[in-house]
Design a protein around this motif. Structure first.
Motif, PDB file in Angstrom:
ATOM      1  N   ARG A   1      77.933  29.180 -11.032  1.00 36.28           N
ATOM      2  CA  ARG A   1      78.151  30.217 -11.411  1.00 36.28           C
ATOM      3  C   ARG A   1      78.611  30.885  -9.741  1.00 36.28           C
ATOM      4  O   ARG A   1      79.457  31.928  -9.827  1.00 36.28           O
ATOM      5  N   ASP A   2      77.714  30.953  -9.145  1.00 41.61           N
ATOM      6  CA  ASP A   2      78.125  30.824  -7.522  1.00 41.61           C
ATOM      7  C   ASP A   2      79.661  30.412  -6.880  1.00 41.61           C
ATOM      8  O   ASP A   2      79.950  30.908  -6.160  1.00 41.61           O
ATOM      9  N   GLU A   3      79.813  29.177  -7.406  1.00 44.58           N
ATOM     10  CA  GLU A   3      81.406  28.825  -6.831  1.00 44.58           C
ATOM     11  C   GLU A   3      82.097  29.527  -7.503  1.00 44.58           C
ATOM     12  O   GLU A   3      83.301  30.017  -6.734  1.00 44.58           O
ATOM     13  N   ARG A   4      82.239  29.886  -8.801  1.00 44.24           N
ATOM     14  CA  ARG A   4      83.247  31.022  -9.210  1.00 44.24           C
ATOM     15  C   ARG A   4      83.387  31.370  -9.371  1.00 44.24           C
ATOM     16  O   ARG A   4      84.403  32.386  -8.245  1.00 44.24           O
ATOM     17  N   LEU A   5      82.181  32.466  -8.521  1.00 46.75           N
ATOM     18  CA  LEU A   5      82.663  33.556  -8.098  1.00 46.75           C
ATOM     19  C   LEU A   5      82.768  34.039  -6.453  1.00 46.75           C
ATOM     20  O   LEU A   5      84.169  34.987  -6.634  1.00 46.75           O
ATOM     21  N   CYS A   6      82.190  32.837  -5.417  1.00 50.44           N
ATOM     22  CA  CYS A   6      83.242  32.840  -4.690  1.00 50.44           C
ATOM     23  C   CYS A   6      84.029  32.189  -4.846  1.00 50.44           C
ATOM     24  O   CYS A   6      85.873  33.301  -3.316  1.00 50.44           O
ATOM     25  N   TRP A   7      85.009  31.285  -5.765  1.00 53.44           N
ATOM     26  CA  TRP A   7      86.522  31.087  -5.735  1.00 53.44           C
ATOM     27  C   TRP A   7      87.360  32.319  -6.169  1.00 53.44           C
ATOM     28  O   TRP A   7      88.402  32.735  -5.578  1.00 53.44           O
TER      29      TRP A   7
ATOM     30  N   GLN B   1      83.023  27.579   3.572  1.00 50.36           N
ATOM     31  CA  GLN B   1      81.470  27.416   4.152  1.00 50.36           C
ATOM     32  C   GLN B   1      80.640  27.295   2.891  1.00 50.36           C
ATOM     33  O   GLN B   1      79.818  25.904   2.959  1.00 50.36           O
ATOM     34  N   PHE B   2      81.034  28.057   1.880  1.00 47.34           N
ATOM     35  CA  PHE B   2      80.491  27.762   0.735  1.00 47.34           C
ATOM     36  C   PHE B   2      80.504  26.267   0.005  1.00 47.34           C
ATOM     37  O   PHE B   2      79.501  25.816  -0.692  1.00 47.34           O
TER      38      PHE B   2
END
Length: 162
Positions: free
Chosen positions: A115-121, A91-92
């Motif tokens: 940064r948000d992608e890395r945290l979500c992954w 979804q992200f």
């Protein structure tokens, strides 16, 4: 891995369980953990128990006919939680891709997105035991999330290169 460490060995037990989790072992019972891959780095962790079969034993085994690997996989790893984590990641990425297609984001926004992608992954990936394909549950979506991640990262790199 099967162990029955004495109660007075609480710190050793905690260290072992931490190591098992860090190395993506599957939890069947408090003292019974499994892993589909050979275990090479365990010798240091269990050094004190190698010759104490009453407290600690490592076995290499296979299910006998009539018992199934998929049943062990479902019991040992939280695949509902794993699936949910990857769904949140998917979804992200869908939202992130729409934001990238909408226009030329500011570099600061791109780095925030990265940064948000890395945290979500990381949140999605950390519980995944990375089992061989033959052991994947039917609804496993880790590979789809990985492919989607590669596409998103390529799109981010393309935006940063402009």
């Amino acid at each position: 891995m099967i162990f029955d460490l004495p109660a007075k060995q609480k710190k050793v037990r905690q260290r072992l369980i931490f190591w098992l989790r860090q190395n993506r072992f599957g939890y069947l019972q408090d003292s019974v953990w499994i892993r589909p891959d050979p275990v090479k780095d365990v010798t240091e962790v269990v050094r004190d128990f190698r010759d104490n079969a009453e407290s600690f034993t490592m076995l290499q085994s296979r299910c006998v006919p009539g018992f199934s690997d998929p049943a062990l996989v479902r019991a040992a790893w939280p695949f509902g939680k794993i699936r949910e984590g990857y769904e949140e990641y998917l979804q992200f990425t869908a939202t992130a891709c729409l934001r990238l297609k909408a226009g030329q984001p500011h570099p600061r926004d791109l780095f925030r997105l990265l940064r948000d992608e890395r945290l979500c992954w990381r949140a999605a990936f950390q519980a995944d035991p990375l089992l061989p394909r033959v052991l994947w549950p039917d609804d496993y979506n880790g590979e789809k999330a990985w492919r989607t991640r590669r596409q998103l990262l390529r799109a981010l790199v393309a935006q940063l290169s402009r």
